[in-house]
Design a protein around this motif. Structure first.
Motif, mmCIF file in Angstrom:
data_model
loop_
_atom_site.group_PDB
_atom_site.id
_atom_site.type_symbol
_atom_site.label_atom_id
_atom_site.label_comp_id
_atom_site.label_asym_id
_atom_site.label_seq_id
_atom_site.Cartn_x
_atom_site.Cartn_y
_atom_site.Cartn_z
ATOM 1 N N SER A 28 0.797 -1.182 -0.112
ATOM 2 C CA SER A 28 -0.013 0.029 0.045
ATOM 3 C C SER A 28 0.795 1.277 -0.057
ATOM 4 O O SER A 28 0.793 2.180 -0.821
ATOM 5 N N MET A 31 2.487 1.460 -3.533
ATOM 6 C CA MET A 31 1.607 1.870 -4.616
ATOM 7 C C MET A 31 1.112 3.296 -4.420
ATOM 8 O O MET A 31 1.229 3.951 -5.462
ATOM 9 N N SER A 35 2.128 6.105 -6.967
ATOM 10 C CA SER A 35 0.857 6.814 -7.792
ATOM 11 C C SER A 35 0.829 8.274 -7.567
ATOM 12 O O SER A 35 0.557 9.051 -8.300
ATOM 13 N N ILE A 54 -4.885 1.310 -12.482
ATOM 14 C CA ILE A 54 -5.015 0.865 -11.128
ATOM 15 C C ILE A 54 -6.310 -0.006 -11.328
ATOM 16 O O ILE A 54 -6.482 -0.931 -10.382
ATOM 17 N N ILE A 55 -7.342 0.326 -11.743
ATOM 18 C CA ILE A 55 -8.641 -0.343 -11.744
ATOM 19 C C ILE A 55 -8.389 -1.893 -12.420
ATOM 20 O O ILE A 55 -8.663 -2.816 -11.770
ATOM 21 N N ILE A 57 -5.574 -3.301 -12.802
ATOM 22 C CA ILE A 57 -4.686 -4.374 -11.854
ATOM 23 C C ILE A 57 -5.645 -4.954 -11.055
ATOM 24 O O ILE A 57 -5.428 -6.162 -10.576
ATOM 25 N N GLY A 58 -6.511 -4.226 -10.084
ATOM 26 C CA GLY A 58 -7.278 -4.769 -9.215
ATOM 27 C C GLY A 58 -8.158 -6.055 -9.970
ATOM 28 O O GLY A 58 -8.525 -6.921 -9.220
ATOM 29 N N VAL A 108 -3.957 -6.850 -2.841
ATOM 30 C CA VAL A 108 -3.867 -6.120 -4.150
ATOM 31 C C VAL A 108 -5.163 -5.698 -4.590
ATOM 32 O O VAL A 108 -5.211 -4.413 -4.729
ATOM 33 N N CYS A 112 -5.949 -1.729 -4.516
ATOM 34 C CA CYS A 112 -6.404 -0.888 -5.865
ATOM 35 C C CYS A 112 -7.399 -0.306 -5.661
ATOM 36 O O CYS A 112 -7.437 0.923 -6.185
ATOM 37 N N SER A 116 -7.425 3.777 -6.359
ATOM 38 C CA SER A 116 -8.202 4.421 -7.427
ATOM 39 C C SER A 116 -8.870 5.477 -6.777
ATOM 40 O O SER A 116 -9.353 6.692 -7.462
ATOM 41 N N THR A 150 -14.969 -0.716 -11.616
ATOM 42 C CA THR A 150 -14.575 -1.890 -10.701
ATOM 43 C C THR A 150 -15.342 -2.918 -10.371
ATOM 44 O O THR A 150 -14.892 -4.183 -10.820
#
Length: 184
Positions: A28, A31, A35, A54-55, A57-58, A108, A112, A116, A150
């Protein structure tokens, strides 16, 4: 003897909880820092692209987490006996499905989601500085878009993961084997 096994199991569970908590903290922080640095140096278009990444990756990690929980070991045992690259790593992932799923979906995926949200907040402040649209209205609209992307993406991803778990875990096994399997 039974109490000793229970104590050992409890110790392993506690160690896992501590490990996953520390992992979540460090991922966290990394990232968020990454970001934040990138967003501060970017324009609004790049910030939107970063938000979408980012979305995605989630969603990707959610797919991996679901795949590993529904994957069947049998085909990977046969692949491992045939020395298929990544099959042993795939078996390790499947045998540790709860931990892999926890890292992928919870650590993760949740990170994310949080990042986001903070990325969207950054974009809202940038748009608010321009005076292009009412900031409160834009914040509500962007929050809705991020949530819809998401949730909708994860819904599609879960179905994809369930239908294609063997292929996904085979690919993940190949990737993981680069790092953990010894070359023969």
């Amino acid at each position: 003897m039974k109490k000793s096994k229970e104590k050992d199991a409890e110790k392993v569970r506690r160690r896992w909880v501590i490990s996953i908590t520390l992992l979540a903290f460090f991922i966290s922080v990394f990232m968020s820092l990454f970001s934040d640095i990138v967003l501060k140096k970017s324009n609004i278009i790049v910030a939107f692209i970063i938000l979408i990444i980012i979305i995605l990756i989630g969603i990707l990690f959610d797919i991996i987490g679901v795949s590993v929980t529904v994957a069947d070991e049998k085909p990977f045992h046969s692949m491992a006996s045939s020395k298929v690259k990544g099959a042993r790593s795939s078996l390790v992932l499947i045998k540790n499905a709860s931990k892999v799923s926890s890292v992928c979906n919870d650590v993760v995926g949740d990170i994310c989601g949080i990042i986001s949200g903070s990325s969207a907040a950054f974009i809202v402040t940038q748009v608010g500085d321009i005076g292009f649209i009412d900031t409160a209205l834009f914040a509500v609209i962007l929050s809705g878009i991020v949530a819809a992307m998401t949730i909708g993406g994860k819904a599609v991803g879960k179905e994809f993961a369930i239908q294609n778990s063997r292929h996904i875990i085979k690919l993940m096994g190949k990737i993981v084997s680069i790092f953990i399997e010894r070359k023969n």
